[in-house]
Design a protein around this motif. Structure first.
Motif, PDB file in Angstrom:
ATOM      1  N   UNK A   1       0.829  -1.215   0.000  1.00 47.88           N
ATOM      2  CA  UNK A   1       0.000   0.000   0.000  1.00 47.88           C
ATOM      3  C   UNK A   1       0.855   1.253   0.000  1.00 47.88           C
ATOM      4  N   UNK A   2       2.039   1.201   0.593  1.00 53.22           N
ATOM      5  CA  UNK A   2       2.899   2.386   0.598  1.00 53.22           C
ATOM      6  C   UNK A   2       3.318   2.775  -0.819  1.00 53.22           C
ATOM      7  N   UNK A   3       3.419   1.789  -1.726  1.00 60.00           N
ATOM      8  CA  UNK A   3       3.854   2.107  -3.085  1.00 60.00           C
ATOM      9  C   UNK A   3       2.753   2.783  -3.899  1.00 60.00           C
ATOM     10  N   UNK A   4       1.501   2.781  -3.417  1.00 62.21           N
ATOM     11  CA  UNK A   4       0.444   3.522  -4.116  1.00 62.21           C
ATOM     12  C   UNK A   4       0.637   5.027  -4.008  1.00 62.21           C
ATOM     13  N   UNK A   5       1.477   5.475  -3.051  1.00 62.83           N
ATOM     14  CA  UNK A   5       1.740   6.908  -2.921  1.00 62.83           C
ATOM     15  C   UNK A   5       2.589   7.429  -4.074  1.00 62.83           C
ATOM     16  N   UNK A   6       3.216   6.540  -4.854  1.00 61.47           N
ATOM     17  CA  UNK A   6       3.944   7.006  -6.035  1.00 61.47           C
ATOM     18  C   UNK A   6       3.008   7.678  -7.019  1.00 61.47           C
ATOM     19  N   UNK A   7       1.734   7.220  -7.041  1.00 60.44           N
ATOM     20  CA  UNK A   7       0.749   7.837  -7.917  1.00 60.44           C
ATOM     21  C   UNK A   7       0.029   8.987  -7.234  1.00 60.44           C
ATOM     22  N   UNK A   8      -0.288   8.840  -5.950  1.00 55.31           N
ATOM     23  CA  UNK A   8      -1.060   9.867  -5.244  1.00 55.31           C
ATOM     24  C   UNK A   8      -0.189  11.026  -4.777  1.00 55.31           C
ATOM     25  N   UNK A   9       1.064  10.739  -4.379  1.00 53.38           N
ATOM     26  CA  UNK A   9       1.959  11.775  -3.841  1.00 53.38           C
ATOM     27  C   UNK A   9       3.265  11.754  -4.636  1.00 53.38           C
ATOM     28  N   UNK A  10       3.162  11.858  -5.942  1.00 50.50           N
ATOM     29  CA  UNK A  10       4.331  11.686  -6.792  1.00 50.50           C
ATOM     30  C   UNK A  10       5.440  12.686  -6.546  1.00 50.50           C
ATOM     31  N   UNK A  11       5.110  13.901  -6.111  1.00 49.88           N
ATOM     32  CA  UNK A  11       6.135  14.913  -5.890  1.00 49.88           C
ATOM     33  C   UNK A  11       6.935  14.689  -4.621  1.00 49.88           C
ATOM     34  N   UNK A  12       6.460  13.811  -3.732  1.00 50.36           N
ATOM     35  CA  UNK A  12       7.138  13.612  -2.452  1.00 50.36           C
ATOM     36  C   UNK A  12       7.628  12.187  -2.261  1.00 50.36           C
ATOM     37  N   UNK A  13       7.417  11.343  -3.254  1.00 51.24           N
ATOM     38  CA  UNK A  13       7.831   9.941  -3.153  1.00 51.24           C
ATOM     39  C   UNK A  13       8.570   9.582  -4.437  1.00 51.24           C
ATOM     40  N   UNK A  14       9.683   8.873  -4.303  1.00 56.33           N
ATOM     41  CA  UNK A  14      10.419   8.431  -5.476  1.00 56.33           C
ATOM     42  C   UNK A  14      11.074   7.084  -5.190  1.00 56.33           C
ATOM     43  N   UNK A  15      11.321   6.330  -6.266  1.00 60.29           N
ATOM     44  CA  UNK A  15      11.980   5.026  -6.177  1.00 60.29           C
ATOM     45  C   UNK A  15      13.404   5.173  -6.693  1.00 60.29           C
ATOM     46  N   UNK A  16      14.359   4.671  -5.916  1.00 56.59           N
ATOM     47  CA  UNK A  16      15.745   4.641  -6.359  1.00 56.59           C
ATOM     48  C   UNK A  16      15.956   3.368  -7.187  1.00 56.59           C
ATOM     49  N   UNK A  17      16.266   3.542  -8.443  1.00 55.28           N
ATOM     50  CA  UNK A  17      16.416   2.391  -9.330  1.00 55.28           C
ATOM     51  C   UNK A  17      17.654   1.584  -8.945  1.00 55.28           C
ATOM     52  N   UNK A  18      17.577   0.289  -9.175  1.00 52.99           N
ATOM     53  CA  UNK A  18      18.666  -0.659  -8.948  1.00 52.99           C
ATOM     54  C   UNK A  18      19.069  -0.752  -7.485  1.00 52.99           C
ATOM     55  N   UNK A  19      18.171  -0.320  -6.562  1.00 53.97           N
ATOM     56  CA  UNK A  19      18.448  -0.421  -5.126  1.00 53.97           C
ATOM     57  C   UNK A  19      17.252  -1.114  -4.476  1.00 53.97           C
ATOM     58  N   UNK A  20      17.529  -2.071  -3.617  1.00 51.89           N
ATOM     59  CA  UNK A  20      16.476  -2.760  -2.884  1.00 51.89           C
ATOM     60  C   UNK A  20      16.815  -2.768  -1.405  1.00 51.89           C
ATOM     61  N   UNK A  21      15.818  -3.076  -0.580  1.00 53.78           N
ATOM     62  CA  UNK A  21      16.022  -3.211   0.859  1.00 53.78           C
ATOM     63  C   UNK A  21      15.115  -4.319   1.385  1.00 53.78           C
ATOM     64  N   UNK A  22      15.538  -4.941   2.475  1.00 57.21           N
ATOM     65  CA  UNK A  22      14.811  -6.052   3.072  1.00 57.21           C
ATOM     66  C   UNK A  22      14.038  -5.549   4.277  1.00 57.21           C
ATOM     67  N   UNK A  23      12.731  -5.817   4.291  1.00 62.14           N
ATOM     68  CA  UNK A  23      11.845  -5.343   5.347  1.00 62.14           C
ATOM     69  C   UNK A  23      11.276  -6.559   6.067  1.00 62.14           C
ATOM     70  N   UNK A  24      11.397  -6.630   7.404  1.00 64.03           N
ATOM     71  CA  UNK A  24      10.825  -7.771   8.135  1.00 64.03           C
ATOM     72  C   UNK A  24       9.302  -7.706   8.145  1.00 64.03           C
TER      73      UNK A  24
END
Length: 469
Positions: free
Chosen positions: A428-451
């Motif tokens: 659900x957090x990734x839906x903010x890329x569409x709703x809050x595009x000016x304040x959310x961005x994805x860094x390409x070629x970078x990942x992170x592990x979330x428990x």
């Protein structure tokens, strides 16, 4: 500039004091309007921006912005949604660096800078020595010094630590180098922009074909990437986005903040905590410049392909018109070939006579409908009855964390607020890329592990999501 006495303080306050690198046009116009409203008569030299007498503040502000872009104080770039974004040019960044160097410092430290010079000198000499025996001797001497220090500590010798003056001196040097590094990103970005301008210039020349333009673009990109500046930048940025580099930077920053708090040393805590995020944003701008170059290259290819297909369709239409004219002509068209001997004609797909009967299609067996079971309905209901994800609540978590810092990653937000609905909440957090595009961005070629559980035994690997003010 005759308006430099108020233009430079305004730009410094907007960009440098607020620690922002880009600002949208409506926001910058609003800030400039407020500044112009406080000016007394005679403060502005209106002829410099071709401002006529009696114009309102908003009209004057827009003319000033256009004048600053023409004089290369600012750069205007298109935003992701078509809006205009302004940022300081590399020349203005260098100017502010020079002005900051003129400020009177509380003390001029020489020890830390001399040690840094001595360390750089030793590093250059050691890392360029190709004699195996000499290099081995240097490493043994260094190990002996470390063993000597370990032995002294084991015997009860006091630990040598920096005093407050030494810490403050090194902190001032560290902060100044960070500002210089951030400004240097603009120069690297300008080099990529110069390649874009050269591609456009090559595209306007009619004598160059598509292959020559593409070859020039890739040669320019390779030469920049393989240059000393390009190698240094990409090596630095690869280390910055690596997981080991991020973890080390975070832990060292936390220890430094704790040290400054315990010793009550004054420092810009917000800047120190957000240095990594600021460097990531500037590095991202350089990669965006690469993307724009690729997009420009693709547009050039597309334009040439469209022009080729347009000419081809025009030629086909001309041929059809000639055919219709000949069809309406009463005189027979002189066409054909006269042959003295008959020609054997073979039809590749003709139907031959045969006495074999046609094969009858086999019967198709339809599967029987399966029986419904109580267990199937229960599993289907569990699939439908998923938990409701409240996006307003999730965005409230983001806003709460951004009150204390300028940027935050998805992992930092979840570590602070926790997970209530597992993987569905992370998605659900990734839906903010569409709703809050000016304040959310994805860094390409970078990942992170979330428990995804409290015991932190199960993790999900997701793209690196960065939230900002």
């Amino acid at each position: 500039m005759r308006n430099a006495h108020w233009v430079l303080p305004f730009l410094y306050e907007v960009f440098k004091e607020a620690n922002i690198f880009s600002i949208q046009e409506p926001q910058l116009v609003s800030l400039l309007v407020d500044t112009l409203a406080t000016h007394a008569d005679g403060t502005e030299v209106m002829e410099e921006a071709r401002i006529e007498f009696g114009e309102d503040e908003e009209s004057r502000a827009r003319k000033y912005l256009l004048n600053w872009v023409q004089k290369r104080l600012l750069q205007d770039l298109p935003g992701p949604e078509g809006e205009v974004i302004y940022q300081l040019s590399a020349h203005t960044e260098k100017l502010f660096q020079w002005l900051q160097s003129l400020q009177k410092r509380q003390f001029v430290g020489t020890e830390s800078r001399f040690k840094m010079l001595f360390s750089s000198l030793r590093d250059m000499v050691e890392k360029t020595e190709d004699d195996r025996v000499v290099r081995l001797e240097e490493l043994k001497n260094r190990r002996a010094e470390i063993d000597k220090e370990i032995k002294a500590l084991e015997m009860g010798a006091p630990v040598e630590v920096y005093s407050n003056a030494q810490v403050q001196e090194r902190l001032e040097l560290f902060t100044r180098l960070c500002y210089e590094l951030i400004s240097d990103f603009r120069e690297v970005e300008d080099n990529f922009k110069q390649i874009h301008r050269n591609i456009v210039e090559q595209h306007t020349r009619a004598e160059l074909n598509k292959g020559a333009i593409i070859g020039y673009a890739f040669e320019s990109y390779d030469s920049l990437r393989n240059s000393d500046q390009g190698k240094s930048f990409y090596a630095f940025y690869d280390f910055l986005i690596s997981r080991a580099g991020q973890d080390d930077w975070r832990s060292l920053t936390d220890e430094l903040m704790q040290l400054l708090s315990e010793r009550e040393i004054n420092a810009d805590h917000d800047f120190l905590q957000n240095i990594k995020s600021l460097l990531l944003q500037q590095g991202r701008a350089v990669y965006d410049a690469n993307d724009r170059m690729a997009e420009k290259l693709s547009r050039i290819i597309t334009e040439k392909e469209i022009a080729y297909h347009r000419r081809l369709r025009q030629q086909i239409s001309n041929i059809k018109e000639l055919v219709f004219e000949l069809m309406d002509d009463e005189e027979p068209v002189q066409a054909g070939i006269m042959l003295d001997q008959p020609v054997e004609i073979k039809l590749a797909m003709d139907r031959k006579l045969t006495t074999e009967q046609k094969k009858v299609a086999g019967t198709l067996k339809q599967p029987l409908a399966s029986e419904e079971k109580i267990g199937d309905m229960e599993r289907f209901n569990r699939l439908l009855n998923t938990s409701f994800i409240d996006k307003k609540k999730l965005w409230g978590h983001v806003e709460t964390i951004l009150k204390k810092r300028d940027t935050a990653t998805l992992k930092e937000i979840i570590e602070t607020t926790g997970l209530e609905n597992g993987v569905a909440e992370i998605v659900a957090y990734y839906s903010f890329l569409r709703d809050k595009g000016s304040r959310v961005q994805i860094m390409k070629n970078i990942t992170e592990h979330i428990p995804v559980n409290e015991q932190q035994t199960k993790f999900i690997e997701v793209p690196y999501l960065l939230f900002s003010k």
